[in-house]
Motif scaffolding. Structure first.
Motif, PDB file in Angstrom:
ATOM      1  N   LYS A  12       8.730 -30.678  -4.219  1.00  0.00           N
ATOM      2  CA  LYS A  12       9.816 -31.043  -3.356  1.00  0.00           C
ATOM      3  C   LYS A  12      10.739 -30.095  -3.375  1.00  0.00           C
ATOM      4  O   LYS A  12      11.855 -30.146  -2.702  1.00  0.00           O
ATOM      5  CB  LYS A  12       9.852 -32.830  -3.230  1.00  0.00           C
ATOM      6  CG  LYS A  12      11.262 -33.251  -2.628  1.00  0.00           C
ATOM      7  CD  LYS A  12      11.992 -35.092  -2.787  1.00  0.00           C
ATOM      8  CE  LYS A  12      12.860 -35.215  -2.399  1.00  0.00           C
ATOM      9  NZ  LYS A  12      12.653 -36.484  -2.510  1.00  0.00           N
ATOM     10  N   ARG A  45      10.948 -26.689  -2.608  1.00  0.00           N
ATOM     11  CA  ARG A  45      11.741 -27.012  -0.909  1.00  0.00           C
ATOM     12  C   ARG A  45      13.373 -26.842  -0.633  1.00  0.00           C
ATOM     13  O   ARG A  45      14.151 -25.808  -0.649  1.00  0.00           O
ATOM     14  CB  ARG A  45      11.432 -27.831  -0.051  1.00  0.00           C
ATOM     15  CG  ARG A  45       9.678 -27.619   0.126  1.00  0.00           C
ATOM     16  CD  ARG A  45       9.194 -28.565   1.668  1.00  0.00           C
ATOM     17  NE  ARG A  45       8.049 -27.846   1.369  1.00  0.00           N
ATOM     18  CZ  ARG A  45       6.522 -29.281   0.633  1.00  0.00           C
ATOM     19  NH1 ARG A  45       6.730 -30.399  -0.058  1.00  0.00           N
ATOM     20  NH2 ARG A  45       5.438 -28.907   0.825  1.00  0.00           N
ATOM     21  N   TYR A  48      14.459 -23.644  -2.330  1.00  0.00           N
ATOM     22  CA  TYR A  48      14.839 -22.469  -1.799  1.00  0.00           C
ATOM     23  C   TYR A  48      15.755 -22.688  -1.014  1.00  0.00           C
ATOM     24  O   TYR A  48      16.351 -21.379  -0.456  1.00  0.00           O
ATOM     25  CB  TYR A  48      13.446 -22.460  -0.812  1.00  0.00           C
ATOM     26  CG  TYR A  48      13.345 -21.307   0.047  1.00  0.00           C
ATOM     27  CD1 TYR A  48      13.228 -20.275  -0.220  1.00  0.00           C
ATOM     28  CD2 TYR A  48      13.246 -22.006   1.561  1.00  0.00           C
ATOM     29  CE1 TYR A  48      12.497 -19.162   0.796  1.00  0.00           C
ATOM     30  CE2 TYR A  48      12.905 -20.970   2.603  1.00  0.00           C
ATOM     31  CZ  TYR A  48      12.655 -19.412   1.821  1.00  0.00           C
ATOM     32  OH  TYR A  48      12.449 -18.144   2.800  1.00  0.00           O
ATOM     33  N   TRP A  63       7.560 -24.247   2.840  1.00  0.00           N
ATOM     34  CA  TRP A  63       8.509 -24.731   2.829  1.00  0.00           C
ATOM     35  C   TRP A  63       8.887 -25.586   3.493  1.00  0.00           C
ATOM     36  O   TRP A  63      10.411 -26.399   3.319  1.00  0.00           O
ATOM     37  CB  TRP A  63       9.720 -23.588   2.984  1.00  0.00           C
ATOM     38  CG  TRP A  63       9.364 -21.836   2.224  1.00  0.00           C
ATOM     39  CD1 TRP A  63       8.053 -21.193   2.559  1.00  0.00           C
ATOM     40  CD2 TRP A  63       9.266 -21.723   0.362  1.00  0.00           C
ATOM     41  NE1 TRP A  63       7.930 -20.058   1.293  1.00  0.00           N
ATOM     42  CE2 TRP A  63       8.250 -21.048   0.385  1.00  0.00           C
ATOM     43  CE3 TRP A  63       9.754 -23.206  -0.407  1.00  0.00           C
ATOM     44  CZ2 TRP A  63       8.852 -20.108  -1.107  1.00  0.00           C
ATOM     45  CZ3 TRP A  63       9.980 -22.522  -1.141  1.00  0.00           C
ATOM     46  CH2 TRP A  63       9.249 -21.204  -1.957  1.00  0.00           C
ATOM     47  N   GLN A  64       8.533 -25.664   4.694  1.00  0.00           N
ATOM     48  CA  GLN A  64       8.972 -26.600   6.175  1.00  0.00           C
ATOM     49  C   GLN A  64       7.789 -27.872   5.900  1.00  0.00           C
ATOM     50  O   GLN A  64       7.561 -27.966   5.905  1.00  0.00           O
ATOM     51  CB  GLN A  64       9.832 -25.852   7.275  1.00  0.00           C
ATOM     52  CG  GLN A  64      10.811 -25.234   7.782  1.00  0.00           C
ATOM     53  CD  GLN A  64      11.414 -25.320   7.463  1.00  0.00           C
ATOM     54  OE1 GLN A  64      12.055 -26.360   7.380  1.00  0.00           O
ATOM     55  NE2 GLN A  64      13.043 -23.712   6.742  1.00  0.00           N
ATOM     56  N   HIS A  65       9.128 -28.636   5.714  1.00  0.00           N
ATOM     57  CA  HIS A  65       7.657 -29.795   5.268  1.00  0.00           C
ATOM     58  C   HIS A  65       8.420 -30.553   6.688  1.00  0.00           C
ATOM     59  O   HIS A  65       7.458 -31.909   6.689  1.00  0.00           O
ATOM     60  CB  HIS A  65       9.210 -31.043   4.610  1.00  0.00           C
ATOM     61  CG  HIS A  65       7.730 -32.448   3.645  1.00  0.00           C
ATOM     62  ND1 HIS A  65       7.723 -33.368   3.946  1.00  0.00           N
ATOM     63  CD2 HIS A  65       7.089 -31.697   2.666  1.00  0.00           C
ATOM     64  CE1 HIS A  65       7.046 -34.437   3.667  1.00  0.00           C
ATOM     65  NE2 HIS A  65       6.562 -33.147   2.570  1.00  0.00           N
TER      66      HIS A  65
END
Length: 216
Positions: free
Chosen positions: A102, A105, A108, A138-140
């Motif tokens: 988490k 991300r 980033y 990277w995109q949850h």
């Protein structure tokens, strides 16, 4: 009648001055006749004196790097085991790894948007490259798809197929997801806008996914 004060000669004045000067003002001399350095002497320019605080700072930084590498190895093991890098933010099997993912991300996004710097342990271009190599997500937002996929895997293990009923009481969310995959697959084949990708198709095919209700 008072007598006039006697005149003081220059030699006498010098002698009085020398006798009254405080010894604390004298500079002690070493054996070789050179003045000793006082304890309060300043360090030479360009040579700052190292303090225990700076040492602690280096130790802390090293500890943080080792900790990051430990989580990175765990993330790599995760992607190898499950075939994807969508590590949940709240990962029950390894809460520390979930929290770490988490933070990566978030950091980033800070790095990409060039906002305020993050505290010690912030992400760097080198770390981004390392995470990209293991397929870190990277995109949850993609996490939901992978969670449903894992549920489908479990269903296939229990029932020997992927024919999830439309009204599957045990997991209605999975039933609706399967239906959406079929619809998105048809849009993908006709060249229309779709959330389906070739990678997802390949992964579903590994489970012998049923693309048509008639096949079920």
């Amino acid at each position: 009648i008072s007598r006039p004060a006697a005149a003081v000669t220059p030699e006498q004045a010098k002698q009085v001055t020398d006798e009254e000067s405080p010894k604390s003002m004298e500079t002690p001399e070493s054996k070789d006749g050179q003045p000793n350095k006082t304890p309060n002497s300043k360090a030479k320019p360009g040579q700052p004196k190292k303090t225990p605080k700076s040492k602690k700072g280096k130790q802390y930084q090293k500890k943080q790097v080792n900790k990051w590498m430990l989580r990175y190895k765990e993330a790599k093991a995760f992607t190898t085991k499950y075939g994807h890098g969508v590590i949940p933010n709240h990962y029950a099997a390894n809460p520390e790894l979930g929290g770490w993912a988490k933070r990566q991300r978030y950091q980033y996004q800070v790095f990409v948007n060039k906002r305020d710097k993050v505290s010690t342990g912030s992400i760097s271009a080198e770390r981004i490259e390392m995470l990209n190599k293991i397929g870190f997500c990277w995109q949850h937002k993609n996490n939901l798809w992978h969670r449903r996929y894992e549920s489908l895997e479990q269903y296939a293990e229990e029932h020997g197929n992927t024919h999830v009923p439309t009204k599957y009481r045990k997991d209605q969310g999975l039933a609706g997801w399967v239906k959406v995959q079929r619809r998105q697959y048809k849009l993908f084949l006709t060249g229309q806008s779709s959330s389906m990708t070739q990678d997802r198709i390949n992964r579903l095919n590994k489970l012998n996914f049923c693309w048509s209700i008639k096949e079920a």
